[in-house]
Design a protein around this motif. Sequence first.
Motif, PDB file in Angstrom:
ATOM      1  N   ALA A  31      16.478  84.072  31.835  1.00 38.97           N
ATOM      2  CA  ALA A  31      15.758  82.888  32.312  1.00 38.97           C
ATOM      3  C   ALA A  31      16.101  81.655  31.487  1.00 38.97           C
ATOM      4  O   ALA A  31      16.065  80.528  31.997  1.00 38.97           O
ATOM      5  N   LEU A  32      16.449  81.855  30.215  1.00 36.77           N
ATOM      6  CA  LEU A  32      16.813  80.743  29.329  1.00 36.77           C
ATOM      7  C   LEU A  32      18.307  80.410  29.399  1.00 36.77           C
ATOM      8  O   LEU A  32      18.768  79.533  28.673  1.00 36.77           O
ATOM      9  N   ASN A  33      19.031  81.121  30.258  1.00 38.81           N
ATOM     10  CA  ASN A  33      20.485  80.913  30.385  1.00 38.81           C
ATOM     11  C   ASN A  33      21.213  81.208  29.072  1.00 38.81           C
ATOM     12  O   ASN A  33      22.182  80.543  28.708  1.00 38.81           O
ATOM     13  N   VAL A  34      20.731  82.219  28.354  1.00 37.52           N
ATOM     14  CA  VAL A  34      21.412  82.680  27.138  1.00 37.52           C
ATOM     15  C   VAL A  34      22.410  83.761  27.546  1.00 37.52           C
ATOM     16  O   VAL A  34      22.047  84.736  28.205  1.00 37.52           O
ATOM     17  N   LEU A  35      23.671  83.578  27.170  1.00 34.34           N
ATOM     18  CA  LEU A  35      24.705  84.550  27.525  1.00 34.34           C
ATOM     19  C   LEU A  35      24.404  85.911  26.910  1.00 34.34           C
ATOM     20  O   LEU A  35      23.969  85.994  25.752  1.00 34.34           O
ATOM     21  N   PRO A  36      24.635  86.993  27.649  1.00 35.51           N
ATOM     22  CA  PRO A  36      24.446  88.321  27.047  1.00 35.51           C
ATOM     23  C   PRO A  36      25.510  88.568  25.991  1.00 35.51           C
ATOM     24  O   PRO A  36      26.604  87.993  26.055  1.00 35.51           O
ATOM     25  N   PRO A  37      25.232  89.418  25.001  1.00 35.75           N
ATOM     26  CA  PRO A  37      26.253  89.708  23.979  1.00 35.75           C
ATOM     27  C   PRO A  37      27.420  90.478  24.594  1.00 35.75           C
ATOM     28  O   PRO A  37      27.278  91.134  25.635  1.00 35.75           O
ATOM     29  N   ASP A  38      28.570  90.406  23.951  1.00 40.38           N
ATOM     30  CA  ASP A  38      29.712  91.211  24.390  1.00 40.38           C
ATOM     31  C   ASP A  38      29.462  92.686  24.095  1.00 40.38           C
ATOM     32  O   ASP A  38      29.891  93.565  24.852  1.00 40.38           O
TER      33      ASP A  38
ATOM     34  N   THR B 142      11.308  73.533  32.064  1.00 41.42           N
ATOM     35  CA  THR B 142      12.439  74.319  32.548  1.00 41.42           C
ATOM     36  C   THR B 142      13.289  74.801  31.370  1.00 41.42           C
ATOM     37  O   THR B 142      13.190  74.277  30.253  1.00 41.42           O
ATOM     38  N   ALA B 143      14.136  75.792  31.657  1.00 42.49           N
ATOM     39  CA  ALA B 143      15.046  76.301  30.623  1.00 42.49           C
ATOM     40  C   ALA B 143      15.963  75.193  30.127  1.00 42.49           C
ATOM     41  O   ALA B 143      16.281  75.125  28.940  1.00 42.49           O
ATOM     42  N   ARG B 144      16.391  74.310  31.045  1.00 46.09           N
ATOM     43  CA  ARG B 144      17.261  73.200  30.639  1.00 46.09           C
ATOM     44  C   ARG B 144      16.532  72.276  29.674  1.00 46.09           C
ATOM     45  O   ARG B 144      17.102  71.825  28.674  1.00 46.09           O
ATOM     46  N   GLN B 145      15.278  71.961  29.954  1.00 44.68           N
ATOM     47  CA  GLN B 145      14.525  71.065  29.083  1.00 44.68           C
ATOM     48  C   GLN B 145      14.310  71.679  27.702  1.00 44.68           C
ATOM     49  O   GLN B 145      14.413  70.980  26.682  1.00 44.68           O
TER      50      GLN B 145
ATOM     51  N   SER C 113       4.315  68.628  22.294  1.00 41.73           N
ATOM     52  CA  SER C 113       4.392  67.827  23.526  1.00 41.73           C
ATOM     53  C   SER C 113       5.349  66.650  23.344  1.00 41.73           C
ATOM     54  O   SER C 113       6.077  66.288  24.271  1.00 41.73           O
ATOM     55  N   ASN C 114       5.376  66.063  22.143  1.00 40.22           N
ATOM     56  CA  ASN C 114       6.296  64.940  21.889  1.00 40.22           C
ATOM     57  C   ASN C 114       7.753  65.392  21.953  1.00 40.22           C
ATOM     58  O   ASN C 114       8.610  64.701  22.522  1.00 40.22           O
ATOM     59  N   THR C 115       8.039  66.564  21.356  1.00 40.61           N
ATOM     60  CA  THR C 115       9.399  67.102  21.374  1.00 40.61           C
ATOM     61  C   THR C 115       9.855  67.336  22.804  1.00 40.61           C
ATOM     62  O   THR C 115      10.972  66.961  23.189  1.00 40.61           O
ATOM     63  N   MET C 116       8.997  67.955  23.593  1.00 42.00           N
ATOM     64  CA  MET C 116       9.378  68.279  24.968  1.00 42.00           C
ATOM     65  C   MET C 116       9.457  67.028  25.839  1.00 42.00           C
ATOM     66  O   MET C 116      10.310  66.939  26.728  1.00 42.00           O
ATOM     67  N   GLU C 117       8.603  66.048  25.600  1.00 43.90           N
ATOM     68  CA  GLU C 117       8.663  64.810  26.375  1.00 43.90           C
ATOM     69  C   GLU C 117       9.982  64.082  26.123  1.00 43.90           C
ATOM     70  O   GLU C 117      10.579  63.514  27.055  1.00 43.90           O
ATOM     71  N   SER C 118      10.465  64.122  24.878  1.00 43.97           N
ATOM     72  CA  SER C 118      11.766  63.509  24.565  1.00 43.97           C
ATOM     73  C   SER C 118      12.878  64.195  25.348  1.00 43.97           C
ATOM     74  O   SER C 118      13.790  63.530  25.863  1.00 43.97           O
TER      75      SER C 118
ATOM     76  N   GLU D 202      16.760  64.259  29.919  1.00 44.23           N
ATOM     77  CA  GLU D 202      17.247  64.860  31.164  1.00 44.23           C
ATOM     78  C   GLU D 202      17.178  63.850  32.310  1.00 44.23           C
ATOM     79  O   GLU D 202      18.139  63.703  33.088  1.00 44.23           O
ATOM     80  N   LYS D 203      16.072  63.147  32.406  1.00 46.75           N
ATOM     81  CA  LYS D 203      15.888  62.159  33.481  1.00 46.75           C
ATOM     82  C   LYS D 203      16.920  61.036  33.351  1.00 46.75           C
ATOM     83  O   LYS D 203      17.505  60.589  34.351  1.00 46.75           O
TER      84      LYS D 203
END
Length: 745
Positions: free
Chosen positions: A228-235, A424-427, A445-450, A455-456
């Motif tokens: 869900a976080l778009n983290v690549l699986p390990p090899d 979102t995972a991107r945010q 909340s400040n970190t995520m608002e930034s 993104e916007k």
Amino acid sequence: MSNSGEQVKGKRVQPPWSPPEGTNVPQLRLYNSLTRTKELFVPQSGNKVLWYCCGPTVYDASHMGHARSYISFDILRRILRDYFKYDVLYCMNITDIDDKIIKRARQNYLLDQYKEKQPEAAQILQDVLTARGPFRAVLAVTADPDKKQMLERLDAAVSAALQPLQAAMESKAAAEIVQAKAQVLLEQAKDMLADWLDHQFGSQVTENSIFSILPKYWEGEYHKDMDALNVLPPDVLTRVSEYVPEIVDFVEKIVSNGYGYESNGSVYFDTSKFDGSQQHSYAKLVPEAVGDQKALQEGEGDLSISADRLSEKKSQNDFALWKASKPGEPSWDSPWGKGRPGWHIECSAMAGSILGESMDIHGGGFDLRFPHHDNELAQSEAFFENDHWVRYFLHTGHLTIAGCKMSKSLKNFITIKDALAKNTARQLRLAFLMHSWKDTLDYSSNTMESAVQYEKFMNEFFLNVKDILRSPTDITGQFEKWEAAEVDLNNCFYERKSAVHEALCDNVDTRAAMEEMRALVGQSNTYIASRKSAKLQPNRLLVESIAVYLTKMLMTFGAIEGSEPIGFPVGGKGQDMDLESTVMPYLKVLSDFREGVRKIAREQKVTELLQLCDVVRDDTLPDLGVRLEDHEGLPTVLKLVDKETLLRERDEKKKMEEEKKKKKEEAARKKQEQEMAKLAKMKVPPCEMFRTETDKYSKFDETGFPTHDVEGKEISKGQAKKLRKLYETQEKLHNEYLQMNQNGS
């Protein structure tokens, strides 16, 4: 040979070629915890990078602390692989044998058994009160303020659930009411009861399968969270439970090399023997922590700290390689009897099996440096008889929540699922990209608002470029003449690209890189706006090149999925992202038709048609993920945006309009009240204004002016002067009122 510039048979000899000055290309440097400085990154085998990362201990839900490490390492891994073009082999472990897992699995099993018996309310009450005794004894001696606060919260929650049950039982309330309140108590006291049950019956839990159910479930949840976080699986993924034979062999070799010893069925690492060796040194990462018994005991695990276990060691600094299993613990065969692996040896054996005697990078959280990683280093170098098991140690910084320490053991954590319900995972990834991977990150909340605003900002630029590129032109029309504005923007483009490269070479400084990218967008926006204000088309190829570059960088960082050359994908993860080319021709027809209708409606002054056009823009199209932007004197701008984003924007706009309307109405009401109050005041003749204030004055002259205060004392000259000013002002107001009435009549 002739000197430079000599004449040879009538011809001038050309000077030798020399490269231009100042062309040193920055090289990648990484902060190495082993040296506590940024080191030039030089892999051991050309372009190949062997990388081991400490994975999760799977006994509970993954939280934002996990996200901090695994998103950060995912960003680093992607940049090394996709930007610097290294051939990375990424190996990660899953710890599925551990003291925490054993204790939690045992407690869950015993609590489930307890609940299956469906105890009566009286039994639940008695058991909770009994369990509360040892719990409060632990609370009384707990010195750590964070842990004490957590225990106090639990105790308060149990108290709050105890009182209603006791009151219901004393008042002989209906059985179903009493039982309902008992279930509430059982839920609030489950941790307390589980610990109490474990102390009583934990040693009777002997079936190994009981200890595998819990980690298997939470490993599955961990992988879902990472996806869900778009983290690549390990090899390569290694599980401790699958490597017990290799771990036993690893321990045997350490003992045979003289750095381990057996004691009562357990095997310990001899730190003094290792540190005294000419070839080795113990605690390379945090030498100042040697002897820190609190950290060492946490590394050994809750189930391994006892007087018996401590007495088995030659030194309190020694740590377990193999633990003799006690009753109530899973066990495997070994030369020293039934037992289980120590925590630190797990990573060494698994990493050694896959990556060999030396790796390029070892990663983990900052809190793993000592004793975990220092012990890994020692036992691995004791096994391989070398002093270079790890070349670069990378440690991600802590994560705090609104400035406070986060800890699963303190029940002060936010799960990844909870975080993804808010952003979102991107945010989340953008928030991490906007901070250094090795420093503390505050999740607030400040970190995520930034991150949301970043993104916007980027998304609007991409949408504007897409709109520019949709403007019709023939193939030669793409190549517009460059003026000074284009030259300036292109120079800025190359300067910013160079700055991004320098930032990434400097310990993968994504924070600085993101700021350079933001500055590039700002410069591009200024250029586009200036061209449009002059009724000129921005240079298509130039803005496209900038947008493609920024998209590639965000793809490299893992902030963009999909294959679109420009911008964020529309429609969510996993959807075919060719939506733009599919639907835009139809939307362009609709937009042009609407613009024609608006033109006729304005000329014919048909407001109803203009209103319908606004409804299409403001209500209909946002539901389909389409934004229309009307600009006076310019063509309508079409943008495909996530439906959720547009609906949120629409709701926010309506909310702002409602608030504006309310403020306007409130201002009008206040103004009316003020006018009414002023009118009421104007009606009062000056001779009456003070006579009503009997709480202040007792005597008045013939004009109604006060002469004595309420106690009968004569008004002072200073006070009389102030009152006279008020009197004269009222006289003026009243005369205005009389004049108004006279004019009105």
